[in-house]
Design a protein around this motif. Structure first.
Motif, PDB file in Angstrom:
ATOM      1  N   LEU A  85       0.828  -1.217   0.000  1.00 37.17           N
ATOM      2  CA  LEU A  85       0.000   0.000   0.000  1.00 37.17           C
ATOM      3  C   LEU A  85       0.861   1.266   0.000  1.00 37.17           C
ATOM      4  N   PRO A  86       1.750   1.410  -0.961  1.00 37.14           N
ATOM      5  CA  PRO A  86       2.620   2.604  -0.955  1.00 37.14           C
ATOM      6  C   PRO A  86       1.857   3.911  -1.094  1.00 37.14           C
ATOM      7  N   ARG A  87       0.672   3.871  -1.742  1.00 40.79           N
ATOM      8  CA  ARG A  87      -0.111   5.103  -1.906  1.00 40.79           C
ATOM      9  C   ARG A  87      -0.694   5.594  -0.585  1.00 40.79           C
ATOM     10  N   LEU A  88      -0.857   4.684   0.368  1.00 40.56           N
ATOM     11  CA  LEU A  88      -1.405   5.075   1.668  1.00 40.56           C
ATOM     12  C   LEU A  88      -0.324   5.540   2.639  1.00 40.56           C
ATOM     13  N   ARG A  89       0.907   5.530   2.195  1.00 44.33           N
ATOM     14  CA  ARG A  89       1.997   5.902   3.103  1.00 44.33           C
ATOM     15  C   ARG A  89       1.848   7.316   3.660  1.00 44.33           C
ATOM     16  N   PRO A  90       1.482   8.333   2.849  1.00 43.15           N
ATOM     17  CA  PRO A  90       1.280   9.667   3.427  1.00 43.15           C
ATOM     18  C   PRO A  90       0.185   9.697   4.491  1.00 43.15           C
ATOM     19  N   VAL A  91      -0.870   8.909   4.279  1.00 45.70           N
ATOM     20  CA  VAL A  91      -1.959   8.859   5.263  1.00 45.70           C
ATOM     21  C   VAL A  91      -1.468   8.243   6.569  1.00 45.70           C
ATOM     22  N   VAL A  92      -0.740   7.138   6.442  1.00 43.31           N
ATOM     23  CA  VAL A  92      -0.217   6.471   7.641  1.00 43.31           C
ATOM     24  C   VAL A  92       0.761   7.380   8.374  1.00 43.31           C
ATOM     25  N   GLU A  93       1.618   8.078   7.643  1.00 40.68           N
ATOM     26  CA  GLU A  93       2.552   9.001   8.279  1.00 40.68           C
ATOM     27  C   GLU A  93       1.810  10.115   9.002  1.00 40.68           C
ATOM     28  N   PHE A  94       0.727  10.612   8.392  1.00 46.10           N
ATOM     29  CA  PHE A  94      -0.070  11.651   9.048  1.00 46.10           C
ATOM     30  C   PHE A  94      -0.686  11.124  10.341  1.00 46.10           C
ATOM     31  N   VAL A  95      -1.224   9.908  10.304  1.00 47.98           N
ATOM     32  CA  VAL A  95      -1.841   9.323  11.492  1.00 47.98           C
ATOM     33  C   VAL A  95      -0.810   9.137  12.600  1.00 47.98           C
ATOM     34  N   THR A  96       0.374   8.684  12.242  1.00 49.55           N
ATOM     35  CA  THR A  96       1.406   8.463  13.263  1.00 49.55           C
ATOM     36  C   THR A  96       1.941   9.767  13.837  1.00 49.55           C
ATOM     37  N   LEU A  97       1.720  10.879  13.153  1.00 48.77           N
ATOM     38  CA  LEU A  97       2.152  12.177  13.668  1.00 48.77           C
ATOM     39  C   LEU A  97       1.139  12.810  14.618  1.00 48.77           C
ATOM     40  N   LEU A  98      -0.079  12.300  14.629  1.00 45.32           N
ATOM     41  CA  LEU A  98      -1.135  12.902  15.450  1.00 45.32           C
ATOM     42  C   LEU A  98      -0.785  12.962  16.943  1.00 45.32           C
ATOM     43  N   PRO A  99      -0.112  11.950  17.524  1.00 45.73           N
ATOM     44  CA  PRO A  99       0.244  12.075  18.955  1.00 45.73           C
ATOM     45  C   PRO A  99       1.141  13.255  19.269  1.00 45.73           C
ATOM     46  N   LEU A 100       1.849  13.797  18.271  1.00 47.59           N
ATOM     47  CA  LEU A 100       2.654  14.989  18.502  1.00 47.59           C
ATOM     48  C   LEU A 100       1.810  16.252  18.526  1.00 47.59           C
ATOM     49  N   VAL A 101       0.611  16.164  17.947  1.00 43.71           N
ATOM     50  CA  VAL A 101      -0.276  17.326  17.849  1.00 43.71           C
ATOM     51  C   VAL A 101      -1.324  17.312  18.960  1.00 43.71           C
ATOM     52  N   ILE A 102      -1.848  16.136  19.257  1.00 43.82           N
ATOM     53  CA  ILE A 102      -2.892  16.007  20.282  1.00 43.82           C
ATOM     54  C   ILE A 102      -2.220  15.910  21.655  1.00 43.82           C
ATOM     55  N   PRO A 103      -2.535  16.803  22.581  1.00 37.92           N
ATOM     56  CA  PRO A 103      -1.909  16.759  23.910  1.00 37.92           C
ATOM     57  C   PRO A 103      -2.261  15.474  24.656  1.00 37.92           C
ATOM     58  N   PRO A 104      -1.337  14.961  25.468  1.00 40.13           N
ATOM     59  CA  PRO A 104      -1.634  13.746  26.248  1.00 40.13           C
ATOM     60  C   PRO A 104      -2.852  13.884  27.148  1.00 40.13           C
ATOM     61  N   ILE A 105      -3.108  15.099  27.630  1.00 37.29           N
ATOM     62  CA  ILE A 105      -4.257  15.276  28.520  1.00 37.29           C
ATOM     63  C   ILE A 105      -5.569  15.031  27.778  1.00 37.29           C
ATOM     64  N   VAL A 106      -5.618  15.340  26.487  1.00 42.48           N
ATOM     65  CA  VAL A 106      -6.810  15.055  25.682  1.00 42.48           C
ATOM     66  C   VAL A 106      -6.976  13.547  25.524  1.00 42.48           C
ATOM     67  N   ILE A 107      -5.869  12.856  25.284  1.00 48.20           N
ATOM     68  CA  ILE A 107      -5.918  11.399  25.124  1.00 48.20           C
ATOM     69  C   ILE A 107      -6.419  10.727  26.396  1.00 48.20           C
ATOM     70  N   VAL A 108      -5.873  11.131  27.540  1.00 51.16           N
ATOM     71  CA  VAL A 108      -6.239  10.453  28.785  1.00 51.16           C
ATOM     72  C   VAL A 108      -7.676  10.785  29.187  1.00 51.16           C
ATOM     73  N   PHE A 109      -8.155  12.003  28.929  1.00 53.01           N
ATOM     74  CA  PHE A 109      -9.552  12.308  29.235  1.00 53.01           C
ATOM     75  C   PHE A 109     -10.488  11.526  28.311  1.00 53.01           C
ATOM     76  N   GLY A 110     -10.046  11.303  27.073  1.00 54.56           N
ATOM     77  CA  GLY A 110     -10.831  10.459  26.186  1.00 54.56           C
ATOM     78  C   GLY A 110     -10.928   9.034  26.701  1.00 54.56           C
ATOM     79  N   TYR A 111      -9.803   8.514  27.217  1.00 59.18           N
ATOM     80  CA  TYR A 111      -9.805   7.173  27.809  1.00 59.18           C
ATOM     81  C   TYR A 111     -10.779   7.107  28.993  1.00 59.18           C
ATOM     82  N   ILE A 112     -10.674   8.100  29.873  1.00 63.31           N
ATOM     83  CA  ILE A 112     -11.524   8.100  31.061  1.00 63.31           C
ATOM     84  C   ILE A 112     -12.998   8.204  30.682  1.00 63.31           C
ATOM     85  N   ARG A 113     -13.273   8.996  29.663  1.00 66.56           N
ATOM     86  CA  ARG A 113     -14.663   9.170  29.223  1.00 66.56           C
ATOM     87  C   ARG A 113     -15.219   7.895  28.599  1.00 66.56           C
TER      88      ARG A 113
END
Length: 262
Positions: A85-113
């Motif tokens: 799936l080489p055409r999906l590589r930009p999409v996968v790279e974008f998804v893997t970069l999301l943890p750098l953009v989304i603060p950990p506090i948002v992630i953990v509140f989502g888990y708790i919710r």
């Protein structure tokens, strides 16, 4: 060229001073627990604290499991994307970069919710479930670094040729991944693993809000109640991080040396 070299040396010296002076100051302060003389009393106090050993041991165990889960997720994904799936590589790279953009506090509140005791999957209602949530959170935070390390390692391989050769010999997908791909990207996985270890050791938000006995919340607790011990903990945490970075350099150099011999 001479002028550029001089400015490069000046920039290097400025960078060394910028990073070294605060560390030297922290180290010097951590040695002043005994009035009038330098001593290791703060380090003895920290290392003899049962809570230090408990939290540090807990974070090490979580780091090991995070590395294993991250490798199990990232290596097959990066391999399959590069192979099929080489055409999906930009999409996968974008998804893997999301943890750098989304603060950990948002992630953990989502888990708790989503996973509180009144939800369909009440993971926060048990110690094991909360540990699983923390493990998944750590894996998410380390995903950008682990994925890029493995993807860089796969770039040096002719994945399609290796796969075709293995399949021609009767190897299945599990065998290809375990005995062909993983050994060839092991150095890259180790590089991502050391960064993951450093992230888990110093992480505070996820462990604190999920109420787990990790090293990050312990450092914050000591910093709020003591004077010299927080400086000692800061030196210890920084040393662990630099040891991990040094191991990355050693592993990289060993890999290059081995390939040069071949």
């Amino acid at each position: 060229m001479r002028t550029q070299r001089i400015w490069s040396i000046i920039a290097l010296l400025f960078g060394l001073l910028y990073f070294a002076l605060p560390l030297i100051g922290t180290l010097e302060f951590s040695l002043r627990a005994r009035r009038g003389v330098y001593s290791l009393d703060a380090y003895r106090s920290v290392l003899s604290d049962p809570q230090f050993r408990e939290t540090f041991g807990y974070s090490i165990v979580m780091a090991i499991f995070t590395i294993l889960v991250g490798a199990l997720i990232v290596v097959p994904t990066a391999y399959w994307v590069r192979l099929k799936l080489p055409r999906l590589r930009p999409v996968v790279e974008f998804v893997t970069l999301l943890p750098l953009v989304i603060p950990p506090i948002v992630i953990v509140f989502g888990y708790i919710r989503l996973y509180n005791t009144s939800s369909f999957l009440p993971l926060t209602g048990s110690i094991m479930g909360t540990n699983v949530l923390l493990l998944l959170g750590y894996t998410t935070l380390a995903l950008p670094y682990m994925y890029r390390a493995v993807d860089t390692g796969l770039r040096t391989l002719d994945v399609a040729t290796l796969t075709e050769a293995a399949q021609s010999l009767g190897a299945g997908w599990t065998t290809i991944l375990a005995r062909l791909i993983l050994p060839n990207v092991l150095i890259a996985v180790l590089s991502g693993a050391f960064i993951t270890f450093a992230i888990v050791i110093g992480e505070f938000v996820l462990a604190s809000l999920l109420n787990r006995p990790a090293f990050g919340p312990y450092m914050q607790l000591v910093g709020a109640n003591k004077a010299y011990e927080p400086a000692a903990l800061a030196v210890i945490a920084f040393s662990i991080t630099w040891i991990c970075m040094g191991l990355i350099q050693l592993v990289t150099r060993f890999s290059k040396h081995t390939k040069a011999k071949r």
